[in-house]
Design a protein around this motif. Structure first.
Motif, mmCIF file in Angstrom:
data_model
loop_
_atom_site.group_PDB
_atom_site.id
_atom_site.type_symbol
_atom_site.label_atom_id
_atom_site.label_comp_id
_atom_site.label_asym_id
_atom_site.label_seq_id
_atom_site.Cartn_x
_atom_site.Cartn_y
_atom_site.Cartn_z
ATOM 1 N N LYS A 184 -39.247 130.881 99.465
ATOM 2 C CA LYS A 184 -40.298 130.932 100.153
ATOM 3 C C LYS A 184 -39.796 130.518 101.612
ATOM 4 O O LYS A 184 -40.182 131.017 102.686
ATOM 5 C CB LYS A 184 -41.495 130.071 99.915
ATOM 6 C CG LYS A 184 -42.669 130.153 100.608
ATOM 7 C CD LYS A 184 -43.624 129.202 100.215
ATOM 8 C CE LYS A 184 -45.030 129.394 101.175
ATOM 9 N NZ LYS A 184 -45.910 128.286 101.115
ATOM 10 N N ILE A 185 -39.314 129.352 101.934
ATOM 11 C CA ILE A 185 -38.736 128.818 103.244
ATOM 12 C C ILE A 185 -37.791 129.910 103.829
ATOM 13 O O ILE A 185 -37.870 130.168 105.005
ATOM 14 C CB ILE A 185 -38.210 127.540 102.998
ATOM 15 C CG1 ILE A 185 -39.240 126.404 102.653
ATOM 16 C CG2 ILE A 185 -37.272 127.037 104.215
ATOM 17 C CD1 ILE A 185 -38.704 125.089 102.341
ATOM 18 N N ASN A 190 -37.539 123.219 94.198
ATOM 19 C CA ASN A 190 -36.829 124.333 93.222
ATOM 20 C C ASN A 190 -36.538 125.528 93.894
ATOM 21 O O ASN A 190 -36.837 125.688 95.071
ATOM 22 C CB ASN A 190 -38.324 124.471 92.273
ATOM 23 C CG ASN A 190 -39.466 125.013 92.827
ATOM 24 O OD1 ASN A 190 -39.573 125.510 93.927
ATOM 25 N ND2 ASN A 190 -40.468 124.526 92.130
ATOM 26 N N GLU A 191 -36.410 126.372 93.135
ATOM 27 C CA GLU A 191 -35.787 127.756 93.835
ATOM 28 C C GLU A 191 -36.941 128.540 94.323
ATOM 29 O O GLU A 191 -36.642 129.164 95.516
ATOM 30 C CB GLU A 191 -35.336 128.820 92.673
ATOM 31 C CG GLU A 191 -33.840 128.396 92.180
ATOM 32 C CD GLU A 191 -32.691 128.402 93.244
ATOM 33 O OE1 GLU A 191 -32.788 129.653 93.935
ATOM 34 O OE2 GLU A 191 -32.103 127.573 93.345
#
Length: 82
Positions: free
Chosen positions: A8-9, A2-3
């Motif tokens: 986060k990545i 998900n977004e």
């Protein structure tokens, strides 16, 4: 994904790149290139010839299972060959 996970990545990747850039800035890139860890390069052993035993051939032929008149060892041919 998900977004939230993608964001986060992306943030973690940017943080890694930023920290890596700071570490690289500390290196002195003006020094001479070096390919060796230590100063000793191409260290070779002393080349000393070893004296061969003149009776080696005779001793070897005595323990060989089969020899011919010329002094050669006769070996068994592979049993899988016909």
């Amino acid at each position: 994904m998900n977004e939230k996970q993608i964001e986060k990545i992306r943030r973690e990747a940017e943080e890694i790149v930023e920290k890596f850039s700071k570490v690289l800035e500390e290196f002195n890139l003006e020094m001479e290139e070096s390919y060796y860890i230590i100063e000793s390069r191409n260290v070779l052993r002393e080349d000393n010839a070893v004296e061969a035993d003149p009776n080696f051939r005779e001793k070897f032929l005595k323990i060989a299972p089969k020899t011919n008149k010329e002094g050669y060892i006769i070996v068994e041919k592979g049993s899988w060959l016909k």
